[in-house]
Design a protein around this motif. Sequence first.
Motif, PDB file in Angstrom:
ATOM      1  N   HIS A  13       0.894  -1.165  -0.064  1.00  0.00           N
ATOM      2  CA  HIS A  13      -0.014  -0.064   0.033  1.00  0.00           C
ATOM      3  C   HIS A  13       0.793   1.327  -0.161  1.00  0.00           C
ATOM      4  N   SER A  14       2.001   1.227   0.587  1.00  0.00           N
ATOM      5  CA  SER A  14       2.622   2.275   0.595  1.00  0.00           C
ATOM      6  C   SER A  14       3.519   2.692  -0.744  1.00  0.00           C
ATOM      7  N   GLN A  15       3.616   1.669  -1.517  1.00  0.00           N
ATOM      8  CA  GLN A  15       4.074   1.607  -2.912  1.00  0.00           C
ATOM      9  C   GLN A  15       3.007   2.298  -3.739  1.00  0.00           C
ATOM     10  N   LEU A  16       1.634   1.874  -3.493  1.00  0.00           N
ATOM     11  CA  LEU A  16       0.462   2.251  -4.380  1.00  0.00           C
ATOM     12  C   LEU A  16       0.493   3.721  -4.052  1.00  0.00           C
ATOM     13  N   PHE A  17       0.681   4.326  -2.750  1.00  0.00           N
ATOM     14  CA  PHE A  17       0.617   5.614  -2.541  1.00  0.00           C
ATOM     15  C   PHE A  17       1.567   6.478  -3.043  1.00  0.00           C
ATOM     16  N   ALA A  18       2.896   5.879  -3.043  1.00  0.00           N
ATOM     17  CA  ALA A  18       4.004   6.546  -3.593  1.00  0.00           C
ATOM     18  C   ALA A  18       3.504   6.996  -5.002  1.00  0.00           C
ATOM     19  N   GLU A  19       3.031   5.885  -5.695  1.00  0.00           N
ATOM     20  CA  GLU A  19       2.869   6.099  -7.338  1.00  0.00           C
ATOM     21  C   GLU A  19       1.814   7.145  -7.475  1.00  0.00           C
ATOM     22  N   THR A  20       0.508   7.102  -6.440  1.00  0.00           N
ATOM     23  CA  THR A  20      -0.427   8.284  -6.672  1.00  0.00           C
ATOM     24  C   THR A  20       0.107   9.572  -6.122  1.00  0.00           C
ATOM     25  N   MET A  21       1.129   9.883  -5.513  1.00  0.00           N
ATOM     26  CA  MET A  21       1.656  11.181  -5.394  1.00  0.00           C
ATOM     27  C   MET A  21       2.554  11.565  -6.502  1.00  0.00           C
TER      28      MET A  21
END
Lengths: 71, 356
Positions: free
Chosen positions: B206-214
């Motif tokens: 989930h932290s990687q998905l959030f980084a991609e969203t950013m």
Amino acid sequence: MRDIELQPCDGGPLLVRGASAWTDDDGNRHPVLRPVVAVCRCGKSSLRPWCDGTHKLLRVAVALDPRGSAS
Amino acid sequence: MVVGAHEGVAAASPQTAPRVPRRRGALSDATLRLLVDAPNEVAERRLRALATRVSGPVVVDRDAQLTLWCLYELQYRGLAHVDERWEWSPAVLTLRGALEAAFEAELRRAVGGLPRTFADVSRESGLVGAFEAVDRALPGAGASRYVQRSASLPQWQELLVSKSIYQLKEADPHSWAIPRLAGDAKTALVEIQYDEYGAGRRGRQHSQLFAETMRLCGLDPGYGAYLDAVPVSVLALNNLMTMLGLHRRLLAGVVGHLAWYESTSCLPNKHYAAAARRLGVPADAVTYFDEHVEADAIHEQIAVVNMLGAHLRDHPDDAEVAGFGVAAGALLDNELARQQLACWRAGTPFLLERVA
């Protein structure tokens, strides 16, 4: 094949572990892509057959029915 | 509207240690200046002296919360160019302990008016009722609904930046509880965390998905890249999670906090997904929020019933600490949302710096 475990949640969804698919009452087969899924039982989710938490917003009690079966 | 993917600071990947933050007050300035050298007696003596001068209130003191955040980070990924041996320096732990003591005492006073116990944990509805009681005791901030309907792109970016301090290490603070739990509660926590860390699928943490969203929303996805921009309310709720996670004494608190967090996350994420679509950000930037609607509908049941419920059945005396974790989380989250709403409705920035 792994045993399928069903856990109905009080006022909420049906947790399903160990399934490879969920087949809804219309015969549509939804592949299960995670180790445990929550199946909507209130009929109001916008992600059906999966739960999206909408049951918490319902002000009147509804019959809880998962409307389908795991395989 | 066109949102350009961030092409700026590329040095920081989501997993690297954050740089030492820039904006400082007296305490963080003194502390961080001492930490740039290798551990030594003079520095340790000064750190212990700083500990004797900690005075509250620290919940609303950005200098104190930033210092605590940095000391905690030594337990996660460390700070860039800070010697790793500081992690277990007794002087660092003394200063950290002084800040934590004040922080916890203030939070316990603040949540005094909120439900702190779970009277009936023998039935699942007892737990659900306890969460609803906490919610009712707080002013309904409705920040996620505002974001869904009205947030501008800069406000959307402010939301992501505010969330990034936690979401780029999403689930990590609660993982401290894994070796400390036993029985059904441990099984339940690991079931949630396995999903949080991608369920065995590369790139799906989930932290990687959030980084991609950013990145897709024109922001720097580097871990800690926006430390200088976030107000104290963001730092405080992050520090709460780590404090609960790192102290075995507060084990039930981190369990309660996760149960509360998962139970209040599903519907806001649905609002955020709708906001992202309304704002026209790239479709892949919405993945994180769609994933959380589905995942948190699962996690909340596991967290409340299988984890917290099982832990309290095995340890009924832990109900008070669990209630503290729930109420303190709700209080700090609500305060952050209240501040964001007030700023955004007034058309003023919430963050301390422009971020895009």
